[in-house]
Design an enzyme around this catalytic site. Structure first.
Site, PDB file in Angstrom:
ATOM      1  CG  ASN A 122      38.450  31.975  43.110  1.00 52.22           C
ATOM      2  OD1 ASN A 122      39.154  31.200  42.462  1.00 52.22           O
ATOM      3  ND2 ASN A 122      38.071  33.158  42.652  1.00 52.22           N
ATOM      4  CD  GLU A 129      38.221  34.736  39.218  1.00 55.01           C
ATOM      5  OE1 GLU A 129      38.336  33.642  39.824  1.00 55.01           O
ATOM      6  OE2 GLU A 129      38.837  35.756  39.551  1.00 55.01           O
TER       7      GLU A 129
END
Ligand code: GLP
Length: 226
Positions: A122, A129
Site C-alpha cells: 500500500n 501507513e
C-alpha cells in the site's frame, strides 16, 4: 528476476560495506521483511570476506511490533539475519519499541548516514501507513488491514497478526543522509510506479522520498520511475 534481485541486493550491501569502511562511526536505518534478506546475506559475505568492522556501527531498526513474541519480533529478525553474523555489539542494536525517544537517540548519535527501505503493497515505508503526514516522527501506529493481511503469513492467521507497531516517522527517515529503497517482484511494480511516477501523495507514503535528494530505488520490476 532472481538474478536481478541478487545483483541489486549485492549493490545495496556494497553501499553499506562502503560506508562502514569509509566512516569511523556509522548510523544505519535497517529494514525487515522478505525484500532485504538477500542483501543481508551479501553483507555477511562481504563482512567475512573483507573483515568489515561493525564495532562502531549503530544499527537502528526502522520499526517493531508492539509487544511481539520474541520469535516474531523485528529485533529477532535482525539478530538472526545480520547482527549475530557480523558482530553488532548489543549496545549498538537499537529498536524503537525499546527506546523512549528514538529520534533523540538518533540525533545524539549524529543522525542516520544510510537508511535501507522496502515498500509495502500500500506504499508504506517502515510502518508509515497511507495518510501519515510528512511531518511525522517515531510513533506508535495502527496497522492497516492490507498490511496485516500481507504480514499474516508470518503469524499463521490474520487474527494472530499484530494490530499495532512503532515506526520511525517520515521526517525521521527523510533526515537520513542517503536512502536506498529495495522493491522486488512484479507485485511491487504498480506501487513503485504510483509512488515515483506521480507527485508527492500522503496516501502513498513512499512518494515522500521524492523530497529527498539522495534516494536510490533498486527494483527488478522494470518500473519507469520519474
Ligand atoms: C513491513 C515492514 C516494512 C517492509 C514491508 C515490506 O511492513 N515494516 O519495512 O518494507 O513489510 O515487506 P517485504 O519486503 O516482505 O515485502
Amino acid at each position: 528476476m532472481t538474478e536481478k534481485k541478487d545483483e541489486l541486493s549485492a549493490i545495496a550491501a556494497g553501499k553499506i560495506a562502503a560506508i562502514i569502511r569509509e566512516k569511523k562511526t556509522v548510523n544505519l536505518g535497517l529494514p525487515t521483511g522478505k525484500t532485504p534478506l538477500l542483501m543481508y546475506q551479501h553483507l555477511i559475505r562481504l563482512t567475512k570476506q573483507d573483515g568489515l568492522d561493525w564495532s562502531s556501527v549503530q544499527c537502528f531498526a526502522l520499526d517493531e511490533y508492539l509487544h511481539p513474541s520474541k520469535e516474531h519480533s523485528f529485533q529477532t529478525y535482525l539478530e538472526t539475519n545480520l547482527y549475530d553474523h557480523v558482530g553488532v555489539p548489543k549496545a549498538n542494536q537499537h529498536n524503537p519499541a525499546m527506546t523512549d525517544n528514538y529520534d533523540q537517540l538518533i540525533t545524539e548519535h549524529g543522525g542516520l548516514d544510510l537508511t535501507i527501505l522496502g515498500i509495502g503493497l500500500n506504499g508504506h515505508i517502515a510502518f508509515n501507513e497511507p495518510g501519515t503526514p510528512r511531518l511525522s516522527f517515531t510513533q506508535c501506529i495502527w496497522l492497516q488491514e492490507t498490511s496485516r493481511k500481507a504480514l499474516s503469513s508470518t503469524f499463521g492467521s490474520l487474527e494472530a497478526t499484530p494490530k499495532t507497531a512503532v515506526t520511525m516517522g517520515i521526517s525521521t527517515i527523510l533526515s537520513s543522509q542517503s536512502i536506498v529503497m529495495l522493491a522486488f517482484g512484479l507485485d511491487k511494480k504498480e506501487i513503485v510506479e504510483r509512488a515515483f511516477g506521480n507527485g508527492v501523495n500522503p496516501e502513498i507514503p513512499a512518494s515522500f522520498l521524492k523530497l529527498h535528494n539522495t534516494v536510490s530505488v533498486l527494483t527488478d520490476c522494470g518500473s519507469a520511475i520519474g
